[in-house]
Design a protein around this motif. Sequence first.
Motif, PDB file in Angstrom:
ATOM      1  N   VAL A 181      -1.200  -1.084 -13.645  1.00  0.00           N
ATOM      2  CA  VAL A 181      -0.185  -0.128 -13.190  1.00  0.00           C
ATOM      3  C   VAL A 181      -0.134  -0.105 -11.669  1.00  0.00           C
ATOM      4  N   GLN A 182      -1.301  -0.179 -11.019  1.00  0.00           N
ATOM      5  CA  GLN A 182      -1.320  -0.221  -9.558  1.00  0.00           C
ATOM      6  C   GLN A 182      -0.581  -1.449  -9.033  1.00  0.00           C
ATOM      7  N   ARG A 183      -0.815  -2.612  -9.650  1.00  0.00           N
ATOM      8  CA  ARG A 183      -0.128  -3.835  -9.217  1.00  0.00           C
ATOM      9  C   ARG A 183       1.386  -3.709  -9.427  1.00  0.00           C
ATOM     10  N   TRP A 184       1.764  -3.202 -10.590  1.00  0.00           N
ATOM     11  CA  TRP A 184       3.197  -3.083 -10.887  1.00  0.00           C
ATOM     12  C   TRP A 184       3.885  -2.117  -9.927  1.00  0.00           C
ATOM     13  N   LEU A 185       3.249  -0.990  -9.658  1.00  0.00           N
ATOM     14  CA  LEU A 185       3.856  -0.009  -8.766  1.00  0.00           C
ATOM     15  C   LEU A 185       4.007  -0.566  -7.350  1.00  0.00           C
ATOM     16  N   ALA A 186       2.995  -1.299  -6.897  1.00  0.00           N
ATOM     17  CA  ALA A 186       3.035  -1.837  -5.541  1.00  0.00           C
ATOM     18  C   ALA A 186       4.150  -2.871  -5.367  1.00  0.00           C
ATOM     19  N   GLN A 187       4.623  -3.464  -6.463  1.00  0.00           N
ATOM     20  CA  GLN A 187       5.690  -4.457  -6.388  1.00  0.00           C
ATOM     21  C   GLN A 187       7.084  -3.844  -6.410  1.00  0.00           C
ATOM     22  N   ARG A 188       7.182  -2.576  -6.731  1.00  0.00           N
ATOM     23  CA  ARG A 188       8.489  -1.916  -6.766  1.00  0.00           C
ATOM     24  C   ARG A 188       8.848  -1.405  -5.374  1.00  0.00           C
ATOM     25  N   GLN A 189      10.012  -1.814  -4.881  1.00  0.00           N
ATOM     26  CA  GLN A 189      10.429  -1.419  -3.545  1.00  0.00           C
ATOM     27  C   GLN A 189      10.713   0.079  -3.447  1.00  0.00           C
ATOM     28  N   GLU A 190      10.984   0.722  -4.582  1.00  0.00           N
ATOM     29  CA  GLU A 190      11.247   2.159  -4.545  1.00  0.00           C
ATOM     30  C   GLU A 190       9.986   2.973  -4.278  1.00  0.00           C
ATOM     31  N   VAL A 191       8.810   2.383  -4.565  1.00  0.00           N
ATOM     32  CA  VAL A 191       7.539   3.105  -4.435  1.00  0.00           C
ATOM     33  C   VAL A 191       7.067   3.041  -2.989  1.00  0.00           C
ATOM     34  N   MET A 192       6.927   4.225  -2.386  1.00  0.00           N
ATOM     35  CA  MET A 192       6.456   4.295  -1.000  1.00  0.00           C
ATOM     36  C   MET A 192       4.941   4.484  -0.926  1.00  0.00           C
ATOM     37  N   ALA A 193       4.382   5.188  -1.902  1.00  0.00           N
ATOM     38  CA  ALA A 193       2.933   5.431  -1.898  1.00  0.00           C
ATOM     39  C   ALA A 193       2.522   5.953  -3.266  1.00  0.00           C
ATOM     40  N   PHE A 194       1.236   5.810  -3.573  1.00  0.00           N
ATOM     41  CA  PHE A 194       0.675   6.471  -4.758  1.00  0.00           C
ATOM     42  C   PHE A 194      -0.800   6.733  -4.514  1.00  0.00           C
ATOM     43  N   GLY A 202      -4.713  15.217 -13.867  1.00  0.00           N
ATOM     44  CA  GLY A 202      -5.060  14.041 -14.657  1.00  0.00           C
ATOM     45  C   GLY A 202      -6.231  13.259 -14.141  1.00  0.00           C
ATOM     46  N   GLY A 203      -6.677  13.516 -12.901  1.00  0.00           N
ATOM     47  CA  GLY A 203      -7.859  12.847 -12.370  1.00  0.00           C
ATOM     48  C   GLY A 203      -7.723  11.341 -12.383  1.00  0.00           C
ATOM     49  N   ALA A 204      -8.791  10.672 -12.794  1.00  0.00           N
ATOM     50  CA  ALA A 204      -8.830   9.210 -12.783  1.00  0.00           C
ATOM     51  C   ALA A 204      -7.903   8.580 -13.805  1.00  0.00           C
ATOM     52  N   GLY A 205      -7.318   9.389 -14.682  1.00  0.00           N
ATOM     53  CA  GLY A 205      -6.437   8.836 -15.713  1.00  0.00           C
ATOM     54  C   GLY A 205      -4.976   8.849 -15.341  1.00  0.00           C
ATOM     55  N   ALA A 206      -4.651   9.210 -14.088  1.00  0.00           N
ATOM     56  CA  ALA A 206      -3.236   9.291 -13.711  1.00  0.00           C
ATOM     57  C   ALA A 206      -3.062   8.978 -12.234  1.00  0.00           C
ATOM     58  N   LEU A 207      -1.860   8.594 -11.885  1.00  0.00           N
ATOM     59  CA  LEU A 207      -1.476   8.332 -10.501  1.00  0.00           C
ATOM     60  C   LEU A 207      -0.297   9.226 -10.131  1.00  0.00           C
ATOM     61  N   ILE A 208      -0.306   9.744  -8.905  1.00  0.00           N
ATOM     62  CA  ILE A 208       0.828  10.479  -8.375  1.00  0.00           C
ATOM     63  C   ILE A 208       1.607   9.526  -7.477  1.00  0.00           C
ATOM     64  N   VAL A 209       2.875   9.378  -7.738  1.00  0.00           N
ATOM     65  CA  VAL A 209       3.696   8.338  -7.099  1.00  0.00           C
ATOM     66  C   VAL A 209       4.778   9.007  -6.254  1.00  0.00           C
ATOM     67  N   LEU A 210       4.975   8.497  -5.050  1.00  0.00           N
ATOM     68  CA  LEU A 210       6.044   8.975  -4.171  1.00  0.00           C
ATOM     69  C   LEU A 210       7.094   7.873  -4.055  1.00  0.00           C
ATOM     70  N   LEU A 211       8.362   8.213  -4.402  1.00  0.00           N
ATOM     71  CA  LEU A 211       9.448   7.255  -4.297  1.00  0.00           C
ATOM     72  C   LEU A 211      10.226   7.456  -2.997  1.00  0.00           C
ATOM     73  N   ALA A 212      10.870   6.400  -2.583  1.00  0.00           N
ATOM     74  CA  ALA A 212      11.735   6.469  -1.403  1.00  0.00           C
ATOM     75  C   ALA A 212      12.961   7.297  -1.722  1.00  0.00           C
ATOM     76  N   GLY A 213      13.529   7.918  -0.711  1.00  0.00           N
ATOM     77  CA  GLY A 213      14.768   8.652  -0.920  1.00  0.00           C
ATOM     78  C   GLY A 213      15.906   7.704  -1.260  1.00  0.00           C
ATOM     79  N   ARG A 214      16.815   8.178  -2.052  1.00  0.00           N
ATOM     80  CA  ARG A 214      17.930   7.333  -2.474  1.00  0.00           C
ATOM     81  C   ARG A 214      18.952   7.239  -1.365  1.00  0.00           C
ATOM     82  N   THR A 215      19.324   6.000  -1.007  1.00  0.00           N
ATOM     83  CA  THR A 215      20.327   5.788   0.040  1.00  0.00           C
ATOM     84  C   THR A 215      21.709   5.856  -0.574  1.00  0.00           C
ATOM     85  N   ARG A 216      22.660   6.466   0.117  1.00  0.00           N
ATOM     86  CA  ARG A 216      24.027   6.625  -0.389  1.00  0.00           C
ATOM     87  C   ARG A 216      24.953   5.607   0.258  1.00  0.00           C
TER      88      ARG A 216
END
Length: 216
Positions: A181-194, A202-216
């Motif tokens: 999941v870490q590898r997949w998320l890092a390859q998505r351009q929408e993902v800015m950080a996690f 969720g502790g070690a069983g979950a990731l909190i993901v920050l997406l980029a703002g949507r450009t109009r």
Amino acid sequence: MKKPPLHSLADLGALRDDIRRQQALEAERRALAAAEAARLAREQQLFSLTVGAVRPVKVAPIANIQRPQPTPEPRQRIADELAALHEALSDEVDVESLLLTDDGLSFRRPEVSLDVVAKLRKGHWSIQQQLDLHGLRRDEAREALSEFIRLTHQQGQRCLRVVHGKGHGSPGKEPVLKAKVQRWLAQRQEVMAFAQAAGPQGGAGALIVLLAGRTR
């Protein structure tokens, strides 16, 4: 037309001849009409003798059933998207150099500050959407994650939680899906950080993901 007055016997004779000519023309017209009627009667009689008696064909009533048309399914577009998805998210991409060497192996783009990662880890922002990958096989989890990121980004949502589990049911008790999941998320351009979720999230069983703002 008013006839001229008669002045002599010659005029009377001319009138008599004119009446006779008109009577002859009328008789000829009637004879021609009778001959045409006789011809049509002969043709009809000949047709009846040739084909026999004619009866109208009985036509069974036809039901007019209006059936709803099926919704068109863009199969080629779906197939293209799935093919692109498999090509875009690889299990072989090395993202270790992009991961921060902290307890949760957090990730951030170069333009994202460390403070943002710290806020993610502490649960500073409200979770807007969640995806639970428990029970999914690798390909199913990859497709589900890619579609989840795409849709939430389109909807303008920024803070997400991805539950991959702690790996208690995996061979050797190792969280295999977490690394993928870490590898997949890092390859998505929408993902800015996690970052790894805090205990209540969720502790070690979950990731909190920050997406980029949507450009109009």
